[in-house]
Design an enzyme around this catalytic site. Structure first.
Site: not given
Ligand code: HEM
Length: 751
Positions: A102, A175, A366, A389
């Site tokens: 990402h 997403n 996160h 994360y």
């Protein structure tokens, strides 16, 4: 940290007109800021440079920013030059690692408001009171490409939302697709290594169309549902503002009484669901690789604030096992036809970041950032993310204090005994940094659950410690089939074409064969069509077991996919064309190219532009050259683009107004005919009036006939709307109606 605010009115700008525009915009932004607690919070660290002396980082005013300190004007530079050294050292260290996935992203600020109290389901404070606006920061991203890659890669889009709630930060790190490639976080590094550019030659950038990706996928049947999504038009959105978002995993909502229910999170875009076509995506990547970033930025600057409704699918604990799939399996959706999505609030993005690096790049999302009232489930993919994360951000953002970076710091006060570390900002006063303590009266003290202290849901666990996957995760194909069967015919053809493209780029034949065998499990017709495009045949049977994602020494037969009877055969909510959740009733924020040259029909342009603007669309003029273009009646218009700087792929539709001289000039213009024929190829709406119809007839030879006359002299044919002598009003109405359909897939001729 210093804060210097310079009144916009004191800024110097080159022209008065520009100054007025800039000032208005800044004032508007300040107004917006005043309503937003997070924007006020960021103000503490915001600096407007201008009207100040240039200084070093120590605040010493600089006299000469042009020359280094030398031994003589032709001599060597002196080590003593602290100004030069400071400037260059800072520059040398300006880059931080990009996100491992990402990396390419764009973000915006906004707020969230719940429609009505959700207290029955959750004690989360931001979901209680419809009058409360919770500030949010949202980052959209692609997954595979580097920071500088094209926005239009075929890829999943990240949709990460940080809510700055009164109880602390809550992140939905989702997403634009509701499922994922893998079921267990253990496979994530393998997946990412497979899709990223190949390690020996760093090729290809931001693309899954290569051997390593499909090699991996062909051995991982659990990916097949997600493969259907990424091969669909969802992977090439028209705009970040026109895509759905999903939390993917099943989470929990916990109410005041401690009752837990399962929940899936959804974002439903109010502008509808739209995509581009693959040929167009590839061309946009060349013409404007920042297409999505620019689109988001411009929409917000223009006051067209993107909006999504927040949806939840809630499942009672007692119903956990009543579905054909496992709620903990992230490769499965809960079809909306089985559990409806209840829309419970609205997200609005209304301000662009002030500084890309400080905000968009440094923001740290996160999945583990939750607040009381929300909790995790045992989804094994989510469980791995809970570790990943913070771990990655420790290195990306250079140490354990990244929660203090302004974009990451919560609005809720932070008090604890964590101390020190690189770049610590807080100056923690006092003798104690431990708990319990008596020297500081026990402060900071723990909060009881009734005072908002976080307590984890007391899930009953009675289990053996095993490295295993539940057999309830083994139906790898049924929902892939459900997705394929739910698509409209043109969308099915797009999936076939996408697979032909991707597998066509694969150089190792056995990988293609394994993929064809897997596709045959989803739909035999799909596999056969893809095979035809590859000049191959669907293998009758595989020489190896299909699921190679099994433990060493295990019996493969115990891990083969199984088929479970499904609740439904199709889900209209899964398609983009004629999706019942998104009626095609608006053309808001669509961009229309108006092709003109001197002598254009100014009355027609005026009437059409007014109609388009009233409907919320944005007409832009494209002319043979930049500067002023004069209409037949002397009306002067500024050309927004020339044929050199514009391309049909950057617009949603085209209008060619009449005016004999204009059309004669456009006909000789390199690019005008191509503009129209390319828009036609990409199934876009096209309109023409007067002599403009002639230009269409030439550009679209063999494709265009003025067949279906609507009356009023207006003809409509597969999204091509023309009026030789009829009213412009009639033409505009028909154009707007056709444009609302987004694309006219009936023009496509199959794979
Ligand atoms: C459902 C599956 C997943 C979704 C929806 C998802 C979503 C995202 C999103 C949206 C971002 C970008 C965050 C941003 O804008 O800053 C991101 C970054 C990241 N994801 Fe995931 N991800 C998934 C699975 C995983 C898994 C399984 C792992 C690892 C076990 C993982 C590791 C990462 C890492 C390391 C980053 C970079 C974070 C950063 O540097 O800030 N993701 N993910």
């Amino acid at each position: 940290m210093t804060t210097r605010k310079v009144s916009p009115k004191n800024r110097k700008s080159p022209s008065k007109a520009k100054l007025l525009r800039t000032t208005d915009r800044v004032d508007e932004r300040l107004d917006r800021r005043n309503n937003d607690a997070k924007i006020d919070d960021l103000q503490k660290n915001t600096e407007d440079s201008g009207g100040e002396f240039l200084t070093t980082n120590q605040g010493v005013r600089i006299n000469d920013n042009q020359n280094s300190l030398k031994a003589g004007d032709r001599g060597a530079t002196l080590l003593e030059d602290f100004i030069l050294r400071e400037k260059i050292t800072h520059f040398d260290h300006e880059r931080i690692p990009e996100r491992v996935v990402h990396a390419r992203g764009s973000a915006a600020h906004g707020h969230f408001q719940v429609y009505e109290s959700m207290a029955q389901y959750t004690k989360a404070a931001f979901l209680q009171d419809p009058s409360v606006k919770t500030p949010v920061f949202v980052r959209f991203s692609t997954v595979a490409g580097s920071r500088g890659s094209s926005d239009l890669a075929r890829d999943v889009r990240g949709f990460a939302v940080k809510f700055y709630t009164q109880q602390g930060n809550f992140d939905i790190v989702g997403n634009n697709m509701p499922v994922f490639f893998i079921q267990d976080a253990m496979k994530f590094p393998d997946l990412v290594h497979a899709v990223k550019p190949e390690p020996h030659n760093e090729i290809p950038q931001a693309a899954s169309a290569h051997d390593t990706f499909w090699d991996f996928i062909s051995l991982m049947p659990e990916s097949m549902h997600m493969i259907m999504w990424v091969m669909s038009d969802r992977a090439i959105p028209r705009s970040l503002r026109m895509m759905e978002g999903f939390g993917v995993h099943t989470f929990r909502l916990i109410n005041e009484k401690g009752k837990s229910r399962f929940v899936k999170f959804h974002w439903k875009p109010l502008l509808g669901l739209h995509s581009v076509v693959w040929d167009e995506a590839q061309k946009i990547s060349g013409k404007d690789p920042d297409f999505h970033r620019r689109d988001l930025w411009e929409a917000i600057e223009n006051g067209d604030f993107p909006e999504w409704e927040f949806g939840v699918q809630i499942v009672d604990e007692k119903d956990e096992h009543k579905f054909s799939f496992d709620l903990l399996d992230p490769t499965k959706i809960i079809p909306e036809e089985i559990v409806p999505v209840r829309r419970i609030g609205k997200l609005t993005l209304n301000r662009n970041p002030e500084n890309f690096f400080a905000e968009t790049e440094q923001v740290a999302f996160h999945v583990g950032n939750i607040v009381p009232g929300i909790d995790f489930t045992n989804d094994p993919l989510m469980q791995g993310r809970l570790f990943s994360y913070t771990d990655t951000q420790l290195i990306r953002l250079g140490g354990p204090n990244f929660h203090e970076i302004p974009i990451n710091r919560p609005l809720a006060p932070v008090h604890n005994n964590q101390r020190d570390g690189f770049m610590r900002q807080a100056v923690n006063r006092g003798q104690t940094s431990y708990e319990p303590n008596s020297l500081r009266g026990g402060c900071p003290f723990q909060a009881g659950a009734d005072m908002g202290g976080f307590t984890s849901f007391a899930e009953r666990i009675d289990a053996q410690k095993v490295r295993a996957r539940s057999a309830s995760f083994f139906d790898h194909f049924s929902q892939a089939t459900l997705f394929f069967n739910s698509q409209s015919e043109p969308e099915k053809q797009h999936i076939i074409r996408a697979l032909r493209f991707e597998l066509g780029k694969v150089e190792t034949p056995p990988i293609r064969e394994r993929m064809l065998a897997l596709l045959a499990q989803v739909d035999k017709g799909l596999a056969t069509s893809v095979a035809e495009g590859l000049g191959a045949k669907v293998p009758a049977k595989l020489d190896k077991p299909m699921n190679m994602s099994i433990p060493g020494g295990a019996d493969p037969r115990k891990f083969q996919p199984k088929q479970v009877a499904q609740e439904i055969e199709t889900s209209p909510a899964l398609r983009m064309v004629n999706n019942p959740n998104f009626p095609n009733d608006s053309i808001k924020t669509r961009k229309i190219a108006v092709l003109i040259a001197d002598g254009f029909d100014d009355a027609a342009v005026d009437e059409m532009n007014k109609a388009l603007l009233t409907a919320g669309a944005t007409p832009k003029t494209v002319a043979p050259r930049l500067g002023i273009v004069t209409g037949g009646n002397g009306v002067q218009l500024k050309a927004d683009f020339s044929f050199l700087t514009a391309s049909s792929v950057l617009f949603d539709a085209v209008f060619v107004p009449g005016g004999d001289t204009s059309i004669t000039a456009l006909s000789k213009q390199d690019g005008a005919g191509e503009f129209v024929s390319e828009a036609y190829k990409h199934c876009k709406t096209i309109a023409a009036s007067g002599a403009g119809v002639g230009l269409l007839a030439t550009a679209l030879v063999g494709k265009f006939s003025e067949s279906d006359d609507l009356g009023d002299g207006v003809a409509v044919n597969d999204g091509v709307v023309t009026s030789r002598e009829g009213s412009i009003k009639g033409l505009a109405d028909a154009f707007i109606a056709a444009l609302a359909l987004h694309r006219h897939w009936e023009r496509e001729t199959g794979p």
